[in-house]
Design an enzyme around this catalytic site. Structure first.
Site: not given
Ligand code: GRF
Length: 190
Positions: A19, A95-96, A112
């Site tokens: 997060g 992550m889904r 991304h």
């Molecule tokens: C980030 O690198 C974002 O680009 C990717 O997942 C990561 C999440 O990191 N989709 P966080 O949970 O915001 O620290």
């Protein structure tokens, strides 16, 4: 971008883990021209939950393991979002893989850690680090049916340093995400 009646655009943030982007969006945008109405996670163990709660943002946990299918999970997600009525849904390390059930009803963007369309998927950072390219970067894009393939909204690159460790590279990519994401969201509501 058009908003609901209030002057302050409403955001919902979806996350699955650390997060750091959620925290950054809270710091950069919440009560600074925007209102983060809700944070939603699929992971009951996500450290981001604490970050949302410490900032007084309601955090909803919808554990994907409790659903029989991706569609059933997405339906619950959509229902939750519809209760909060955000002007925009912001994926920040969510992550889904999302189905048509979600895509057809929710206007959402994602960040991304690569220069899309290069290095789609969960290994983006590693692949970008190991590639022979001289630059790397981050992309903000619309969420569409195909993973990491929606229309590009904003993109920023950084110069790779051949002697730098993967850890340092990751930190620099994250730092760039933290600059670009709030900036891109502000730009969308101008
Ligand atoms: C980030 O690198 C974002 O680009 C990717 O997942 C990561 C999440 O990191 N989709 P966080 O949970 O915001 O620290």
């Amino acid at each position: 971008m058009a908003t609901s009646s209030s002057a302050e655009p409403k955001l919902a943030v979806l996350f699955s883990g650390e997060g750091s982007n959620l925290q950054n969006l809270i710091t950069a945008l919440h009560r600074r021209g925007f209102s983060i109405e809700v944070a939603i996670t699929n992971n009951p163990e996500a450290p981001g939950i604490q970050k949302a709660r410490e900032s007084g943002i309601p955090c909803e946990i919808i554990d994907h393991r409790l659903f029989d299918s991706r569609e059933a999970f997405d339906a619950a997600l959509v229902k939750c979002l519809q209760r909060h009525q955000p002007d925009l849904t912001v994926l920040a390390g969510f992550m889904r893989i999302l189905t048509q059930q979600f895509i057809s009803q929710i206007k959402a963007i994602n960040i991304h850690p690569s220069l899309l369309p290069l290095f789609r998927g969960a290994q983006a950072m590693k692949e970008s680090y190991e590639s022979p390219m001289k630059v790397a970067g981050v992309t903000v894009h619309w969420v569409s049916q195909e993973l990491d393939s929606g229309e590009i909204i904003a993109q920023r690159c950084l110069q790779k340093n051949p002697s730098e460790s993967f850890e340092l590279f990751q930190q620099r990519v994250h730092a760039l995400e933290h600059v670009l994401y709030p900036e891109a969201i502000r730009e969308m509501f101008k």
